[in-house]
Write a protein that holds these residues in place. Structure first.
Motif, mmCIF file in Angstrom:
data_model
loop_
_atom_site.group_PDB
_atom_site.id
_atom_site.type_symbol
_atom_site.label_atom_id
_atom_site.label_comp_id
_atom_site.label_asym_id
_atom_site.label_seq_id
_atom_site.Cartn_x
_atom_site.Cartn_y
_atom_site.Cartn_z
ATOM 1 N N VAL A 32 0.836 -1.190 0.000
ATOM 2 C CA VAL A 32 0.000 0.000 0.000
ATOM 3 C C VAL A 32 0.875 1.245 0.000
ATOM 4 O O VAL A 32 1.822 1.356 0.782
ATOM 5 C CB VAL A 32 -0.931 0.031 1.230
ATOM 6 C CG1 VAL A 32 -1.838 1.261 1.196
ATOM 7 C CG2 VAL A 32 -1.767 -1.236 1.296
ATOM 8 N N THR A 33 0.573 2.184 -0.890
ATOM 9 C CA THR A 33 1.215 3.500 -0.881
ATOM 10 C C THR A 33 0.122 4.559 -0.860
ATOM 11 O O THR A 33 -1.026 4.282 -1.181
ATOM 12 C CB THR A 33 2.125 3.698 -2.105
ATOM 13 O OG1 THR A 33 1.375 3.412 -3.294
ATOM 14 C CG2 THR A 33 3.330 2.782 -2.048
ATOM 15 N N PHE A 54 -6.678 -1.608 4.260
ATOM 16 C CA PHE A 54 -6.705 -2.877 3.533
ATOM 17 C C PHE A 54 -6.472 -4.069 4.457
ATOM 18 O O PHE A 54 -6.048 -5.129 3.999
ATOM 19 C CB PHE A 54 -5.637 -2.878 2.422
ATOM 20 C CG PHE A 54 -5.929 -1.932 1.293
ATOM 21 C CD1 PHE A 54 -6.763 -2.303 0.253
ATOM 22 C CD2 PHE A 54 -5.381 -0.661 1.281
ATOM 23 C CE1 PHE A 54 -7.032 -1.432 -0.795
ATOM 24 C CE2 PHE A 54 -5.642 0.224 0.244
ATOM 25 C CZ PHE A 54 -6.474 -0.158 -0.798
ATOM 26 N N ASP A 55 -6.768 -3.918 5.746
ATOM 27 C CA ASP A 55 -6.483 -5.008 6.681
ATOM 28 C C ASP A 55 -7.683 -5.899 6.955
ATOM 29 O O ASP A 55 -7.623 -6.802 7.786
ATOM 30 C CB ASP A 55 -5.927 -4.465 7.998
ATOM 31 C CG ASP A 55 -6.941 -3.615 8.776
ATOM 32 O OD1 ASP A 55 -8.047 -3.395 8.259
ATOM 33 O OD2 ASP A 55 -6.599 -3.169 9.881
ATOM 34 N N TRP A 66 -4.794 10.286 -2.190
ATOM 35 C CA TRP A 66 -5.001 9.017 -2.868
ATOM 36 C C TRP A 66 -4.360 7.874 -2.080
ATOM 37 O O TRP A 66 -3.434 8.062 -1.297
ATOM 38 C CB TRP A 66 -4.480 9.026 -4.307
ATOM 39 C CG TRP A 66 -3.041 9.433 -4.497
ATOM 40 C CD1 TRP A 66 -2.584 10.669 -4.854
ATOM 41 C CD2 TRP A 66 -1.876 8.611 -4.361
ATOM 42 N NE1 TRP A 66 -1.215 10.684 -4.943
ATOM 43 C CE2 TRP A 66 -0.749 9.424 -4.652
ATOM 44 C CE3 TRP A 66 -1.659 7.281 -4.030
ATOM 45 C CZ2 TRP A 66 0.566 8.939 -4.615
ATOM 46 C CZ3 TRP A 66 -0.346 6.795 -3.986
ATOM 47 C CH2 TRP A 66 0.751 7.626 -4.291
ATOM 48 N N LEU A 67 -4.907 6.683 -2.333
ATOM 49 C CA LEU A 67 -4.436 5.467 -1.700
ATOM 50 C C LEU A 67 -4.312 4.411 -2.787
ATOM 51 O O LEU A 67 -5.235 4.218 -3.581
ATOM 52 C CB LEU A 67 -5.435 5.024 -0.636
ATOM 53 C CG LEU A 67 -4.964 4.068 0.447
ATOM 54 C CD1 LEU A 67 -3.846 4.707 1.274
ATOM 55 C CD2 LEU A 67 -6.135 3.719 1.375
ATOM 56 N N TYR A 86 -4.155 -0.524 -8.312
ATOM 57 C CA TYR A 86 -5.431 0.173 -8.280
ATOM 58 C C TYR A 86 -5.281 1.359 -7.329
ATOM 59 O O TYR A 86 -4.707 1.235 -6.237
ATOM 60 C CB TYR A 86 -6.558 -0.746 -7.799
ATOM 61 C CG TYR A 86 -6.985 -1.754 -8.838
ATOM 62 C CD1 TYR A 86 -8.045 -1.495 -9.696
ATOM 63 C CD2 TYR A 86 -6.303 -2.968 -8.980
ATOM 64 C CE1 TYR A 86 -8.443 -2.419 -10.659
ATOM 65 C CE2 TYR A 86 -6.688 -3.899 -9.941
ATOM 66 C CZ TYR A 86 -7.758 -3.619 -10.782
ATOM 67 O OH TYR A 86 -8.136 -4.525 -11.738
ATOM 68 N N ARG A 87 -5.792 2.510 -7.762
ATOM 69 C CA ARG A 87 -5.650 3.728 -6.965
ATOM 70 C C ARG A 87 -7.012 4.398 -6.779
ATOM 71 O O ARG A 87 -7.731 4.642 -7.756
ATOM 72 C CB ARG A 87 -4.690 4.710 -7.636
ATOM 73 C CG ARG A 87 -4.582 6.051 -6.913
ATOM 74 C CD ARG A 87 -3.688 7.029 -7.656
ATOM 75 N NE ARG A 87 -2.275 6.668 -7.536
ATOM 76 C CZ ARG A 87 -1.272 7.433 -7.985
ATOM 77 N NH1 ARG A 87 -1.548 8.595 -8.585
ATOM 78 N NH2 ARG A 87 -0.024 7.048 -7.847
ATOM 79 N N LEU A 88 -7.342 4.702 -5.524
ATOM 80 C CA LEU A 88 -8.515 5.493 -5.204
ATOM 81 C C LEU A 88 -8.046 6.907 -4.923
ATOM 82 O O LEU A 88 -7.314 7.152 -3.958
ATOM 83 C CB LEU A 88 -9.242 4.935 -3.974
ATOM 84 C CG LEU A 88 -10.552 5.645 -3.629
ATOM 85 C CD1 LEU A 88 -11.672 5.188 -4.571
ATOM 86 C CD2 LEU A 88 -10.953 5.386 -2.174
ATOM 87 N N SER A 89 -8.461 7.851 -5.770
ATOM 88 C CA SER A 89 -8.078 9.255 -5.620
ATOM 89 C C SER A 89 -9.289 10.051 -5.148
ATOM 90 O O SER A 89 -10.249 10.257 -5.898
ATOM 91 C CB SER A 89 -7.573 9.827 -6.945
ATOM 92 O OG SER A 89 -6.401 9.161 -7.371
ATOM 93 N N VAL A 90 -9.246 10.468 -3.890
ATOM 94 C CA VAL A 90 -10.345 11.236 -3.310
ATOM 95 C C VAL A 90 -10.099 12.714 -3.571
ATOM 96 O O VAL A 90 -9.093 13.270 -3.121
ATOM 97 C CB VAL A 90 -10.468 10.968 -1.801
ATOM 98 C CG1 VAL A 90 -11.603 11.805 -1.210
ATOM 99 C CG2 VAL A 90 -10.705 9.485 -1.536
#
Length: 437
Positions: free
Chosen positions: A308-309, A325-326, A341-342, A415-419
């Motif tokens: 995870v970054t 992501f746990d 982003w995550l 995969y990246r979630l950008s808020v």
């Protein structure tokens, strides 16, 4: 269930229905099931309660409990609902229950529980079977047929805690199966009785709900699964002033049983107590605790062994990026910014197709919830393809999980979630992100 006294609560109905956006697919179908038991509010709460259940994340709603009187009348808690082969309950109730499965909804199944502690339901059933049998003219047959015709329940659950008579229980189960019901068992003790019932009813039994609280607190799901030849679905009680489990405790125990007993579902007892003790957690909180612990969507999350970054560091201790992501809604990722982003990279350089994803609200402070975002995929972490875009999203309650399908057929390594915006706060917080095949 395991109570010395039946809880009779005066329930104030929810005044506002829960908003159910058409774009939302809550807990898409998979192999894992989450079940909520509820009593009087499931009868008197009306449309508002039905809407809350539809948006909650549970896959099954259990109507607890139907009592069988000595004359065969069926009583839902203290409300007469069927007599002499006719439905005589609240005329609006069947229509309200029918909405539970109307999309968008998480609910796929409606069950009726029969029996509880300190009652004579299964003794009455035994006597009625002995005197009238279970044929089409018997009062048991006619009354349960009338109940099924009225409310369309899929299964009947045996919560027998008053008379452990195998032959009459099996006769009752065969009758119900002939009416189109599935049979589920809800034991807490007397393994030999339940083993005999399960063996004789065979495939008519499609679930076993194991009570792991109160008198069943010492039960081991792995042991019962071995005895009954079917993986059980353990249940826990919600938090009350005198005991019970918080959503975080439910999450931990379910996750542990997933490892030790291979469970793929669980239940919560019960909605009435949640209403009486709202500080202990909402119905959606407990659904998320089960769903996130067991990985409910499309057979489980893809995110099990990756890296995870994130766009920002400096999260408080215990709220680092990995917490998103746990697999537990009880932990969360927090950054001191209103956007960021995550990113998740699969282990071993793997590339996987994600066809849906979920976001679980931490909701410690609603202003921290994500509101607008994009989901992107990449195979080099440099060139990104946008898979989904959302704006103006809201989360109705703490630990609420929203799941979104995406028309993706390409395998990506990242995969990246950008808020791009949160709900107005100075920090951004997410309890859990899931990617599903």
């Amino acid at each position: 269930m395991m109570r010395n006294l039946l809880l009779k609560l005066v329930v104030i109905s929810v005044l506002l229905a829960v908003l159910l956006p058409s774009s939302l697919t809550t807990q898409a179908a998979g192999t894992t099931e989450s079940v909520i038991y509820g009593g009087g509010p499931f009868y008197s709460g009306g449309t508002a309660t039905m809407n809350e259940l539809r948006a909650s994340g549970y896959t099954t709603v259990m109507l607890w409990t139907i009592h069988v009187n000595s004359n065969g009348d069926l009583v839902y808690n203290d409300q007469l609902v069927v007599s002499n082969g006719q439905y005589v309950g609240n005329a609006a109730w069947p229509g309200q229950l029918a909405t539970l499965k109307q999309a968008p909804t998480s609910v796929k199944r409606l069950e009726i529980s029969v029996g509880s502690a300190a009652v004579r339901d299964f003794e009455n059933i035994k006597n009625l079977v002995a005197s009238q049998g279970t044929g089409t003219s018997s009062v048991l047959y006619r009354n349960f047929q009338a109940l099924k015709n009225a409310i369309g329940a899929d299964a009947v659950s045996f919560d027998n805690e008053d008379l452990y008579d195998v032959s009459s229980t099996v006769a009752f189960g065969n009758m119900l199966a002939g009416l189109g019901f599935k049979i589920t068992l809800c034991p807490y003790t007397n393994t030999s009785y339940w083993q005999s019932v399960k063996s004789q009813l065979g495939t008519k039994v499609d679930r076993v709900y194991l009570q792991v609280y109160d008198g069943g607190a010492g039960n081991n799901p792995a042991t019962w699964s071995n005895v009954l030849g079917m993986t059980v679905m353990p249940g826990l009680d919600s938090k009350t002033a005198s005991g019970g489990n918080t959503p975080a405790q439910v999450s931990t125990k379910m996750a542990n049983w997933k490892v030790s007993a291979g469970i793929t579902g669980g239940f919560i007892w019960y909605y009435d107590a949640m209403l009486a003790n709202p500080s202990g957690g909402s119905a959606a909180d407990y659904a998320a605790a089960i769903n996130n612990a067991l990985g409910t969507i499309n057979g489980g999350s893809l995110t099990t062994d990756g890296t995870v970054t994130a766009s920002a560091s400096g999260s408080p201790a215990g709220e680092e990026k990995e917490k998103a992501f746990d697999g537990s809604a009880a932990t969360k990722w927090l950054i001191f910014a209103n956007n960021g982003w995550l990113q998740y990279q699969f282990g071993g350089g793997a590339q996987k197709v994600a066809k849906s994803y979920s976001i679980t609200s931490a909701n410690d402070f609603p202003a921290r919830d994500p509101k607008s975002w994009t989901l992107q995929g990449s195979n080099n972490a440099a060139t990104w393809t946008t898979l989904d875009t959302r704006s103006g999203e809201t989360f109705a309650s703490r630990f609420l999980t929203k799941t979104y399908t995406i028309p993706n057929t390409t395998a990506y390594a990242y995969y990246r979630l950008s808020v791009t915006a949160n709900n107005g706060g100075a920090e951004l917080q997410i309890a859990e992100i899931g990617l599903y095949p």
